[in-house]
Design an enzyme around this catalytic site. Structure first.
Site, PDB file in Angstrom:
ATOM      1  CG  ASP A 221      33.938  92.154 -10.954  1.00 41.52           C
ATOM      2  OD1 ASP A 221      33.163  91.188 -10.834  1.00 41.52           O
ATOM      3  OD2 ASP A 221      34.024  93.072 -10.100  1.00 41.52           O
TER       4      ASP A 221
ATOM      5  CG  ASP B  23      28.196  93.044  -8.598  1.00 43.48           C
ATOM      6  OD1 ASP B  23      27.253  93.604  -9.171  1.00 43.48           O
ATOM      7  OD2 ASP B  23      28.172  91.841  -8.254  1.00 43.48           O
TER       8      ASP B  23
HETATM    9  C1  BG6 Z   1      29.925  89.413  -6.684  1.00 41.40           C
HETATM   10  C2  BG6 Z   1      29.927  90.475  -5.606  1.00 41.40           C
HETATM   11  O1  BG6 Z   1      30.026  90.020  -7.935  1.00 41.40           O
HETATM   12  O2  BG6 Z   1      28.721  88.649  -6.640  1.00 41.40           O
HETATM   13  C3  BG6 Z   1      29.651  89.869  -4.258  1.00 41.40           C
HETATM   14  O3  BG6 Z   1      31.202  91.104  -5.604  1.00 41.40           O
HETATM   15  C4  BG6 Z   1      28.367  89.049  -4.292  1.00 41.40           C
HETATM   16  O4  BG6 Z   1      29.546  90.896  -3.309  1.00 41.40           O
HETATM   17  C5  BG6 Z   1      28.494  87.993  -5.392  1.00 41.40           C
HETATM   18  O5  BG6 Z   1      28.140  88.396  -3.053  1.00 41.40           O
HETATM   19  C6  BG6 Z   1      27.259  87.108  -5.514  1.00 41.40           C
HETATM   20  O6  BG6 Z   1      26.183  87.874  -5.951  1.00 41.40           O
HETATM   21  P1  BG6 Z   1      24.660  87.371  -5.977  1.00 41.40           P
HETATM   22  O7  BG6 Z   1      23.976  88.466  -6.756  1.00 41.40           O
HETATM   23  O8  BG6 Z   1      24.641  86.055  -6.687  1.00 41.40           O
HETATM   24  O9  BG6 Z   1      24.229  87.269  -4.575  1.00 41.40           O
HETATM   25 MG    MG Z   2      33.536  93.486  -8.175  1.00 43.55          MG
END
Ligand code: BG6
Ligand code: MG
Length: 223
Positions: free
Chosen positions: A9, A11
């Site tokens: 993963d 984030d």
């Molecule tokens: C995930 C995060 O990796 O990505 C979420 O854990 C986030 O918190 C999701 O909402 C979508 O991200 P983005 O950058 O497309 O808004």
């Molecule tokens: Mg994560």
């Protein structure tokens, strides 16, 4: 059977952008008058941008037109992208760079399984764009985590089967996604349920440990 790949993963595992998502959602929730704290934020981790907004609206008993939803989601994203401007390779979480180097040296492969459409921007800022053998394109996903789609796609992209990988996640939805894909799961952080192994932080990750976990589970299943 031998371990062929690690699926990460982004984030909260590769770097702490999970906190930036939190800050950007919190600002929007405050504007909408919806209570927002770290505990509720846990439910948003691993969940797509629009699905996250839906959860916030549901919490606040708010309804909104599709047009307004698009506008607020874009507003959150603009704030999030602004926070990314300060991201550099020094923000790679402890233990991750070493793990990536070790797995390459051992001939293993790695994939990124993030539902974030900003994943390429984050990888670029961390100077990791060329490190991953396969990055799942978040734009083509039909389902957010906890659906297994993203981890199954990561394995297909690497050309391996799901029982040849270990997946690493910091979110409950992510652990469910890995498990439902039939992949061995490693959780990072506290309070995660159903992971095959949980570690308090990324600094505790090592290829030796992941390989040991893989071998233990595979040998148990083939008895
Ligand atoms: C995930 C995060 O990796 O990505 C979420 O854990 C986030 O918190 C999701 O909402 C979508 O991200 P983005 O950058 O497309 O808004
Ligand atoms: Mg994560």
């Amino acid at each position: 059977m031998t371990l062929q790949a690690i699926i990460f993963d982004l984030d909260g595992v590769i770097t702490d952008t999970a906190h930036f998502h939190y800050l950007a959602w919190k600002e929007l929730a405050d504007e909408l008058g919806v209570p927002f704290d770290e505990a509720f934020n846990e439910q948003l981790k691993g969940v797509s941008r629009m699905d996250s907004l839906e959860l916030i609206l549901e919490r606040g008993n708010l309804t909104m037109s599709a047009e307004d939803k698009e506008r607020y989601a874009a507003q959150k994203n603009t704030h999030y992208v602004k926070l990314l401007e300060n991201l550099t390779p020094t923000d790679i979480l402890p233990g991750i760079a070493e793990l990536l180097t070790d797995l390459k040296e051992r001939g293993l492969r790695c994939a990124l399984a993030s539902v974030s459409k900003n994943a390429p921007t984050v990888l670029k800022a961390l100077d990791l764009l060329d490190t991953f053998d396969f990055v799942v394109d978040a734009a083509i996903l039909k389902n957010s985590k906890p659906d297994p789609e993203i981890f199954v796609r990561a394995c297909s992209g690497l050309g391996i089967s799901v029982n040849e990988a270990v997946g690493i996640e910091d979110a409950q939805a992510g652990i469910e996604s890995i498990n439902r894909a039939g992949i061995i799961s490693v959780g990072i952080g506290s309070g995660l349920k159903h992971a095959d192994m949980t570690l308090a932080g990324t600094s505790l990750l090592s290829l030796g440990l992941l390989d040991q976990l893989y071998q233990t589970i595979v040998s148990r299943e083939t008895i």
